[in-house]
Scaffold this active site. Structure first.
Site, mmCIF file in Angstrom:
data_model
loop_
_atom_site.group_PDB
_atom_site.id
_atom_site.type_symbol
_atom_site.label_atom_id
_atom_site.label_comp_id
_atom_site.label_asym_id
_atom_site.label_seq_id
_atom_site.Cartn_x
_atom_site.Cartn_y
_atom_site.Cartn_z
ATOM 1 N N GLY A 142 0.778 -1.236 0.000
ATOM 2 C CA GLY A 142 0.000 0.000 0.000
ATOM 3 C C GLY A 142 0.807 1.282 0.000
ATOM 4 C CB SER A 143 4.264 2.232 -0.903
ATOM 5 O OG SER A 143 4.382 1.897 -2.264
ATOM 6 C CG ASN A 144 1.592 3.615 -5.631
ATOM 7 O OD1 ASN A 144 1.952 4.639 -6.184
ATOM 8 N ND2 ASN A 144 2.202 2.446 -5.800
ATOM 9 C CE LYS A 180 -13.149 -15.377 -13.348
ATOM 10 N NZ LYS A 180 -14.079 -15.592 -14.427
ATOM 11 C CG MET A 220 -1.510 -7.953 -6.867
ATOM 12 S SD MET A 220 -0.574 -6.997 -8.090
ATOM 13 C CE MET A 220 0.242 -8.328 -8.961
ATOM 14 N NE ARG A 221 -7.836 -11.756 -5.974
ATOM 15 C CZ ARG A 221 -7.811 -13.094 -5.947
ATOM 16 N NH1 ARG A 221 -8.434 -13.792 -6.869
ATOM 17 N NH2 ARG A 221 -7.189 -13.728 -4.979
ATOM 18 C CG ASN A 237 -3.775 -0.197 -12.480
ATOM 19 O OD1 ASN A 237 -3.598 -0.392 -11.266
ATOM 20 N ND2 ASN A 237 -3.122 -0.876 -13.402
ATOM 21 C CG HIS A 270 1.524 -1.278 -15.580
ATOM 22 N ND1 HIS A 270 1.239 -2.548 -15.130
ATOM 23 C CD2 HIS A 270 2.514 -1.403 -16.498
ATOM 24 C CE1 HIS A 270 2.027 -3.415 -15.761
ATOM 25 N NE2 HIS A 270 2.792 -2.749 -16.598
HETATM 26 C C1 GRF Z 1 3.118 -0.717 -7.736
HETATM 27 O O1 GRF Z 1 4.407 -0.895 -8.236
HETATM 28 C C2 GRF Z 1 2.114 -0.494 -8.843
HETATM 29 O O2 GRF Z 1 2.676 0.065 -9.975
HETATM 30 C C3 GRF Z 1 1.645 -1.893 -9.145
HETATM 31 O O3 GRF Z 1 1.633 -2.556 -7.914
HETATM 32 C C4 GRF Z 1 2.588 -1.961 -7.040
HETATM 33 C C5 GRF Z 1 1.862 -1.645 -5.775
HETATM 34 O O4 GRF Z 1 2.731 -1.218 -4.758
HETATM 35 N N1 GRF Z 1 0.336 -1.840 -9.787
HETATM 36 P P1 GRF Z 1 2.143 -0.625 -3.400
HETATM 37 O O5 GRF Z 1 1.284 -1.710 -2.761
HETATM 38 O O6 GRF Z 1 1.370 0.600 -3.711
HETATM 39 O O7 GRF Z 1 3.383 -0.351 -2.589
#
Ligand code: GRF
Length: 212
Positions: free
Chosen positions: A30-32, A83, A110-111, A127, A129
């Site tokens: 969850g760093s994003n 999914k 991841m789905r 999303n 990526h």
């Molecule tokens: C990120 O690298 C994003 O690009 C990909 O999954 C990863 C998620 O990382 N879709 P985090 O859980 O947000 O750290």
């Protein structure tokens, strides 16, 4: 179009309007999400994360959300690997609607997203990526970049459609691939770029909803 109100520097949102609301779906650390929540806390995101949902009961993103006082729920994904089951995806839609979200942010979910969720939020699922799409779609894009020997990598925020990493591109950031890079060191550099890019594009997207 809604009347613009007083503005903070660089953020064209009215203080009189309720903030645009978004839900976050994630499967990992969850760093994003943390980057988004921190910019929200600083008062400059222009929209509000109101719920976090995960298909992984032990996902760090759920604990992080609780730390930010944001409701967080595990939704059991069902028997498929790539999914959600139709019932599980319907539950995601129910929770997102109940929380009155305006759009959805995937942060390491991841789905593959299927019709019920796509139809519930048409053109409103984002999303991030870890590649410069259309290069290196799919899993571990940073590893694909190292193995391909490209001099440059990066990250892309895009709208989600029924394909895998195929939707309209909303923004990209570039990072160099250094000669000594491993998949891990490149991923770490890409993630730093992600944490700046995602809040910026989420802010612009919410601004677009607000002025529609
Ligand atoms: C990120 O690298 C994003 O690009 C990909 O999954 C990863 C998620 O990382 N879709 P985090 O859980 O947000 O750290």
């Amino acid at each position: 179009m809604k009347t613009p109100g007083p503005q903070q520097p660089g953020v064209s949102f009215s203080r009189d309007q309720p903030l645009i609301r978004f839900g976050v779906l994630g499967s990992g650390k969850g760093s994003n999400f943390r980057a988004l929540a921190e910019v929200f806390q600083s008062g400059t995101l222009g929209c509000e994360p109101v719920i976090v949902l995960s298909d992984v009961e032990s996902a760090g993103i759920l604990d992080l959300a609780k730390g930010f006082d944001i409701p967080a729920h595990f939704v059991a994904p069902g028997p498929f690997r790539t999914k959600m089951s139709p019932e599980a995806e319907a539950e995601l839609v129910r929770l997102l609607r109940e929380t009155r979200v305006d759009f959805v942010v995937l942060a390491g979910f991841m789905r593959v997203i299927k019709e019920p969720l796509l139809q519930a939020f048409p053109g409103r699922i984002l999303n991030i990526h870890p590649s410069l799409l259309p290069a290196f779609r799919g899993l571990e894009a940073w590893r694909q970049a190292v193995e391909a020997g490209v001099p440059e990598a990066g990250c892309t925020v895009h709208l989600v459609d029924s394909g895998v990493d195929t939707g309209k591109i909303l923004g990209q950031s570039r990072v160099p691939v250094l000669p000594a890079d491993t998949a891990e060191t490149l991923h770490a550099r890409i993630q730093i770029a992600e944490h700046e890019l995602y809040p910026r594009i989420v802010r612009e997207f919410a601004q677009g909803i607000n002025t529609r």
